[in-house]
Design an enzyme around this catalytic site. Structure first.
Site, PDB file in Angstrom:
ATOM      1  N   HIS A   1     -29.283 -35.846 117.955  1.00 38.81           N
ATOM      2  CA  HIS A   1     -28.859 -35.839 118.995  1.00 38.81           C
ATOM      3  C   HIS A   1     -29.362 -36.973 120.008  1.00 38.81           C
ATOM      4  O   HIS A   1     -28.677 -37.646 120.995  1.00 38.81           O
ATOM      5  CB  HIS A   1     -29.518 -34.683 120.206  1.00 38.81           C
ATOM      6  CG  HIS A   1     -28.713 -33.396 120.124  1.00 38.81           C
ATOM      7  ND1 HIS A   1     -27.264 -33.222 120.282  1.00 38.81           N
ATOM      8  CD2 HIS A   1     -29.026 -32.130 119.258  1.00 38.81           C
ATOM      9  CE1 HIS A   1     -27.090 -32.053 120.180  1.00 38.81           C
ATOM     10  NE2 HIS A   1     -27.993 -31.391 119.518  1.00 38.81           N
TER      11      HIS A   1
ATOM     12  N   CYS B   1     -25.009 -25.146 117.933  1.00 35.46           N
ATOM     13  CA  CYS B   1     -25.608 -26.213 118.767  1.00 35.46           C
ATOM     14  C   CYS B   1     -25.426 -25.685 120.216  1.00 35.46           C
ATOM     15  O   CYS B   1     -24.373 -25.269 120.653  1.00 35.46           O
ATOM     16  CB  CYS B   1     -25.044 -27.677 118.682  1.00 35.46           C
ATOM     17  SG  CYS B   1     -25.614 -28.803 119.869  1.00 35.46           S
TER      18      CYS B   1
ATOM     19  N   HIS C   1     -31.632 -32.402 112.942  1.00 37.74           N
ATOM     20  CA  HIS C   1     -30.685 -31.993 114.046  1.00 37.74           C
ATOM     21  C   HIS C   1     -30.951 -32.380 115.401  1.00 37.74           C
ATOM     22  O   HIS C   1     -30.103 -32.957 116.040  1.00 37.74           O
ATOM     23  CB  HIS C   1     -30.481 -30.417 114.092  1.00 37.74           C
ATOM     24  CG  HIS C   1     -29.471 -29.998 115.111  1.00 37.74           C
ATOM     25  ND1 HIS C   1     -28.513 -29.343 114.812  1.00 37.74           N
ATOM     26  CD2 HIS C   1     -29.584 -29.652 116.651  1.00 37.74           C
ATOM     27  CE1 HIS C   1     -27.975 -28.978 116.081  1.00 37.74           C
ATOM     28  NE2 HIS C   1     -28.430 -29.394 117.140  1.00 37.74           N
ATOM     29  N   GLU C   2     -32.235 -32.376 115.904  1.00 35.88           N
ATOM     30  CA  GLU C   2     -32.700 -32.900 117.134  1.00 35.88           C
ATOM     31  C   GLU C   2     -32.575 -34.383 117.158  1.00 35.88           C
ATOM     32  O   GLU C   2     -32.113 -35.013 118.233  1.00 35.88           O
ATOM     33  CB  GLU C   2     -34.114 -32.553 117.206  1.00 35.88           C
ATOM     34  CG  GLU C   2     -33.993 -31.076 117.482  1.00 35.88           C
ATOM     35  CD  GLU C   2     -33.183 -30.290 118.058  1.00 35.88           C
ATOM     36  OE1 GLU C   2     -32.681 -29.379 117.758  1.00 35.88           O
ATOM     37  OE2 GLU C   2     -32.794 -30.862 119.198  1.00 35.88           O
TER      38      GLU C   2
HETATM   39  C1  LIG Z   1     -31.286 -22.108 112.986  1.00 35.49           C
HETATM   40  C2  LIG Z   1     -31.516 -21.449 114.302  1.00 35.49           C
HETATM   41  N1  LIG Z   1     -30.748 -21.807 115.361  1.00 35.49           N
HETATM   42  C3  LIG Z   1     -30.844 -21.174 116.616  1.00 35.49           C
HETATM   43  N2  LIG Z   1     -30.188 -21.493 117.627  1.00 35.49           N
HETATM   44  N3  LIG Z   1     -29.571 -23.070 117.598  1.00 35.49           N
HETATM   45  C4  LIG Z   1     -30.406 -23.913 117.754  1.00 35.49           C
HETATM   46  O1  LIG Z   1     -31.775 -23.745 117.985  1.00 35.49           O
HETATM   47  C5  LIG Z   1     -29.967 -25.548 117.786  1.00 35.49           C
HETATM   48  C6  LIG Z   1     -30.713 -26.364 116.938  1.00 35.49           C
HETATM   49  C7  LIG Z   1     -30.857 -25.746 115.256  1.00 35.49           C
HETATM   50  C8  LIG Z   1     -29.378 -25.591 114.804  1.00 35.49           C
HETATM   51  C9  LIG Z   1     -29.569 -25.663 113.419  1.00 35.49           C
HETATM   52  C10 LIG Z   1     -30.823 -26.641 113.276  1.00 35.49           C
HETATM   53  C11 LIG Z   1     -31.525 -26.630 114.519  1.00 35.49           C
HETATM   54  C12 LIG Z   1     -30.137 -25.709 119.282  1.00 35.49           C
HETATM   55  N4  LIG Z   1     -29.727 -27.254 119.328  1.00 35.49           N
HETATM   56  O2  LIG Z   1     -28.388 -27.339 119.833  1.00 35.49           O
HETATM   57  C13 LIG Z   1     -30.684 -28.139 119.566  1.00 35.49           C
HETATM   58  O3  LIG Z   1     -30.290 -29.278 119.385  1.00 35.49           O
HETATM   59  C14 LIG Z   1     -31.510 -20.148 116.567  1.00 35.49           C
HETATM   60  F1  LIG Z   1     -31.673 -19.366 117.817  1.00 35.49           F
HETATM   61  C15 LIG Z   1     -32.191 -19.840 115.467  1.00 35.49           C
HETATM   62  N5  LIG Z   1     -33.258 -18.491 115.420  1.00 35.49           N
HETATM   63  C16 LIG Z   1     -34.221 -18.284 114.435  1.00 35.49           C
HETATM   64  C17 LIG Z   1     -35.444 -17.933 114.997  1.00 35.49           C
HETATM   65  N6  LIG Z   1     -35.237 -16.791 115.955  1.00 35.49           N
HETATM   66  C18 LIG Z   1     -36.675 -16.474 116.474  1.00 35.49           C
HETATM   67  C19 LIG Z   1     -36.647 -15.500 117.568  1.00 35.49           C
HETATM   68  O4  LIG Z   1     -35.770 -15.780 118.590  1.00 35.49           O
HETATM   69  C20 LIG Z   1     -34.130 -15.995 117.980  1.00 35.49           C
HETATM   70  C21 LIG Z   1     -34.495 -17.170 117.071  1.00 35.49           C
HETATM   71  C22 LIG Z   1     -33.080 -17.541 116.554  1.00 35.49           C
HETATM   72  N7  LIG Z   1     -32.393 -20.347 114.370  1.00 35.49           N
HETATM   73 NI    NI Z   2     -27.904 -29.264 119.100  1.00 31.28          NI
END
Ligand SMILES: Cc1nc(NNC(=O)[C@H](CC2CCCC2)CN(O)CO)c(F)c(N2CCN3CCOC[C@@H]3C2)n1
Ligand code: NI
Length: 203
Positions: A177, A130, A173-174
């Protein structure tokens, strides 16, 4: 533009509040916030831009994470596009761009309500992180595998959609929050990687 310094971290009481419903029509401030949150996700998913602005990559971002206790979250779930040549930077960047340009789910969800959900659970194989939690919390984070989600878009139009697997997990997850819940609240502390029978492991 939202930068990492604008994202509040675990311990800030805002992350544990139940966020307020958003009034329509959106005022200019909330319309700008929605655009800024989606822009964060887009920039953070472009390796070059993420490096330039030192952003942690994200597929979702909720308003409480930028210290705004409102029921609004941006979600940008890219399609899974594998690079032709995983060892070639250009190929990786191109695949990421294709993935960004063809998202599975791209939306700012406002006043979202999960109206029904499957008994069947799902969790990301890699666990979750997160942007607001700097510590690692290894373990499966169980969510419903399928949800029916009602929300309003930027213009206040009501939507009722069904999501499953990866996009469903991101939205849960969102939405957590918006209710003051953080991902590690769901991890079985005794046995972090002990998923309930029948839990689908995604990704
Ligand atoms: C699964 C994932 N979680 C990443 N980060 N965490 C987040 O998004 C948190 C939210 C996610 C955590 C689990 C479910 C929701 C942010 N949160 O705290 C918001 O509440 C990523 F970055 C990621 N990806 C995959 C796709 N890729 C495309 C190209 O660019 C890089 C990107 C990396 N997949
Ligand atoms: Ni988060």
């Amino acid at each position: 533009m939202i930068l990492m310094e604008d994202i509040i971290r675990d311990g800030n009481p805002t992350l544990r509040k139940y966020a307020e419903k958003v009034a329509f029509p959106l005022n200019d401030e909330n319309r700008q916030l929605a655009a800024d949150m989606m822009e964060y996700l887009e920039v953070s998913q472009d390796p070059e831009q993420a490096e330039k602005y030192q952003l942690r990559a994200g597929v979702g971002l909720a308003a409480p994470q930028v210290d705004v206790s409102l029921q609004m979250a941006a979600v940008l779930v890219p399609s899974a596009v594998e690079p032709e040549d995983p060892d070639d930077q250009a190929s990786i960047a191109e695949a990421a761009k294709t993935a960004r340009d063809n998202p599975i789910f791209k939306e700012v969800i406002i006043n979202p309500v999960i109206v029904s959900q499957s008994v069947q659970q799902a969790a990301l194989t890699e666990g979750e992180g997160c942007l607001s939690v700097d510590d690692e919390h290894p373990g499966y984070v169980p969510h419903a595998d399928r949800i029916t989600l009602r929300y309003q878009d930027l213009d206040g139009n009501e939507h009722k959609i069904r999501l499953k697997d990866y996009p469903a997990i991101v939205c849960q997850h969102e939405i957590d929050h918006l209710h003051g819940v953080l991902f590690y609240d769901h991890i079985n502390q005794a046995e972090p990687f002990d998923a309930e029978d029948g839990t689908l492991l995604i990704g």
